[in-house]
Design a protein around this motif. Sequence first.
Motif, PDB file in Angstrom:
ATOM      1  N   VAL A 180       0.858  -1.181   0.000  1.00 34.93           N
ATOM      2  CA  VAL A 180       0.000   0.000   0.000  1.00 34.93           C
ATOM      3  C   VAL A 180       0.896   1.234   0.000  1.00 34.93           C
ATOM      4  O   VAL A 180       1.743   1.393   0.904  1.00 34.93           O
ATOM      5  N   VAL A 181       0.745   2.053  -1.025  1.00 35.91           N
ATOM      6  CA  VAL A 181       1.528   3.275  -1.168  1.00 35.91           C
ATOM      7  C   VAL A 181       0.555   4.434  -1.324  1.00 35.91           C
ATOM      8  O   VAL A 181      -0.221   4.464  -2.283  1.00 35.91           O
ATOM      9  N   PHE A 182       0.600   5.352  -0.381  1.00 40.23           N
ATOM     10  CA  PHE A 182      -0.308   6.507  -0.365  1.00 40.23           C
ATOM     11  C   PHE A 182      -1.761   6.062  -0.558  1.00 40.23           C
ATOM     12  O   PHE A 182      -2.504   6.652  -1.361  1.00 40.23           O
ATOM     13  N   GLY A 183      -2.131   5.037   0.165  1.00 43.22           N
ATOM     14  CA  GLY A 183      -3.513   4.578   0.184  1.00 43.22           C
ATOM     15  C   GLY A 183      -3.936   3.712  -0.981  1.00 43.22           C
ATOM     16  O   GLY A 183      -5.084   3.257  -1.028  1.00 43.22           O
ATOM     17  N   ARG A 184      -3.059   3.454  -1.906  1.00 41.52           N
ATOM     18  CA  ARG A 184      -3.391   2.630  -3.065  1.00 41.52           C
ATOM     19  C   ARG A 184      -2.692   1.288  -2.931  1.00 41.52           C
ATOM     20  O   ARG A 184      -1.523   1.219  -2.574  1.00 41.52           O
ATOM     21  N   LYS A 185      -3.424   0.217  -3.236  1.00 39.94           N
ATOM     22  CA  LYS A 185      -2.890  -1.129  -3.140  1.00 39.94           C
ATOM     23  C   LYS A 185      -2.378  -1.580  -4.495  1.00 39.94           C
ATOM     24  O   LYS A 185      -3.074  -1.488  -5.507  1.00 39.94           O
ATOM     25  N   TYR A 186      -1.162  -2.104  -4.489  1.00 39.59           N
ATOM     26  CA  TYR A 186      -0.541  -2.659  -5.689  1.00 39.59           C
ATOM     27  C   TYR A 186      -0.307  -4.150  -5.462  1.00 39.59           C
ATOM     28  O   TYR A 186       0.136  -4.557  -4.391  1.00 39.59           O
ATOM     29  N   TRP A 187      -0.551  -4.938  -6.531  1.00 34.30           N
ATOM     30  CA  TRP A 187      -0.439  -6.389  -6.439  1.00 34.30           C
ATOM     31  C   TRP A 187       0.697  -6.928  -7.284  1.00 34.30           C
ATOM     32  O   TRP A 187       0.996  -6.390  -8.364  1.00 34.30           O
ATOM     33  N   GLY A 188       1.295  -8.011  -6.792  1.00 34.49           N
ATOM     34  CA  GLY A 188       2.244  -8.755  -7.593  1.00 34.49           C
ATOM     35  C   GLY A 188       1.526  -9.647  -8.587  1.00 34.49           C
ATOM     36  O   GLY A 188       0.293  -9.739  -8.588  1.00 34.49           O
ATOM     37  N   GLN A 189       2.316 -10.336  -9.416  1.00 31.24           N
ATOM     38  CA  GLN A 189       1.738 -11.146 -10.484  1.00 31.24           C
ATOM     39  C   GLN A 189       1.275 -12.505  -9.988  1.00 31.24           C
ATOM     40  O   GLN A 189       0.544 -13.212 -10.686  1.00 31.24           O
ATOM     41  N   GLY A 190       1.693 -12.877  -8.799  1.00 28.34           N
ATOM     42  CA  GLY A 190       1.309 -14.158  -8.226  1.00 28.34           C
ATOM     43  C   GLY A 190       2.355 -15.226  -8.448  1.00 28.34           C
ATOM     44  O   GLY A 190       3.029 -15.248  -9.485  1.00 28.34           O
ATOM     45  N   THR A 191       2.493 -16.105  -7.463  1.00 31.74           N
ATOM     46  CA  THR A 191       3.400 -17.235  -7.582  1.00 31.74           C
ATOM     47  C   THR A 191       2.678 -18.483  -7.068  1.00 31.74           C
ATOM     48  O   THR A 191       2.020 -18.453  -6.021  1.00 31.74           O
ATOM     49  N   GLN A 192       2.814 -19.568  -7.818  1.00 33.37           N
ATOM     50  CA  GLN A 192       2.085 -20.796  -7.491  1.00 33.37           C
ATOM     51  C   GLN A 192       2.802 -21.555  -6.379  1.00 33.37           C
ATOM     52  O   GLN A 192       4.011 -21.784  -6.446  1.00 33.37           O
ATOM     53  N   VAL A 193       2.043 -21.958  -5.385  1.00 31.94           N
ATOM     54  CA  VAL A 193       2.526 -22.847  -4.338  1.00 31.94           C
ATOM     55  C   VAL A 193       1.654 -24.095  -4.373  1.00 31.94           C
ATOM     56  O   VAL A 193       0.436 -24.016  -4.247  1.00 31.94           O
ATOM     57  N   THR A 194       2.314 -25.240  -4.562  1.00 34.96           N
ATOM     58  CA  THR A 194       1.598 -26.512  -4.608  1.00 34.96           C
ATOM     59  C   THR A 194       2.165 -27.437  -3.543  1.00 34.96           C
ATOM     60  O   THR A 194       3.373 -27.677  -3.514  1.00 34.96           O
ATOM     61  N   VAL A 195       1.288 -27.908  -2.685  1.00 39.97           N
ATOM     62  CA  VAL A 195       1.691 -28.821  -1.616  1.00 39.97           C
ATOM     63  C   VAL A 195       1.076 -30.182  -1.918  1.00 39.97           C
ATOM     64  O   VAL A 195      -0.138 -30.368  -1.836  1.00 39.97           O
ATOM     65  N   SER A 196       1.937 -31.118  -2.278  1.00 39.62           N
ATOM     66  CA  SER A 196       1.444 -32.424  -2.706  1.00 39.62           C
ATOM     67  C   SER A 196       2.547 -33.461  -2.556  1.00 39.62           C
ATOM     68  O   SER A 196       3.731 -33.155  -2.717  1.00 39.62           O
ATOM     69  N   SER A 197       2.134 -34.687  -2.257  1.00 34.92           N
ATOM     70  CA  SER A 197       3.091 -35.775  -2.190  1.00 34.92           C
ATOM     71  C   SER A 197       3.166 -36.505  -3.529  1.00 34.92           C
ATOM     72  O   SER A 197       3.934 -37.457  -3.677  1.00 34.92           O
TER      73      SER A 197
END
Length: 115
Positions: free
Chosen positions: A98-115
């Motif tokens: 949050v910069v000066f009241g505005r929210k900025y988002w990243g592009q996302g990163t996948q997390v997979t939890v699996s055996s």
Amino acid sequence: QVQLVESGGGLVQPGGSLNLSCAASGSIFSIGTMGWSRQAPGKQRDLVARVFSGGDIDYADSVKGRFSISRDNPKNTVYLQMNSLKPEDTAVYYCYVVVFGRKYWGQGTQVTVSS
């Protein structure tokens, strides 16, 4: 404009750990809250953890005791250490600032939890 670059996602077995990082750059004079949210397939994006500029921290109940958020202000970077991962932690993880009241988002990163 503010740009966010995330790293650290991947595939991990149940009980394993991952450390996500998110570096902000651009027109940054002062960053307020920094945080992480996640979105699983077919579900809404939910807050995972956030750290306020003063240092206070919030965690979602589902990750308390397992995840740890931290920030490095000189580097404009926020981290998410994830331990004791469970299959239900599988999601795309998005950082935000949050910069000066505005929210900025990243592009996302996948997390997979699996055996």
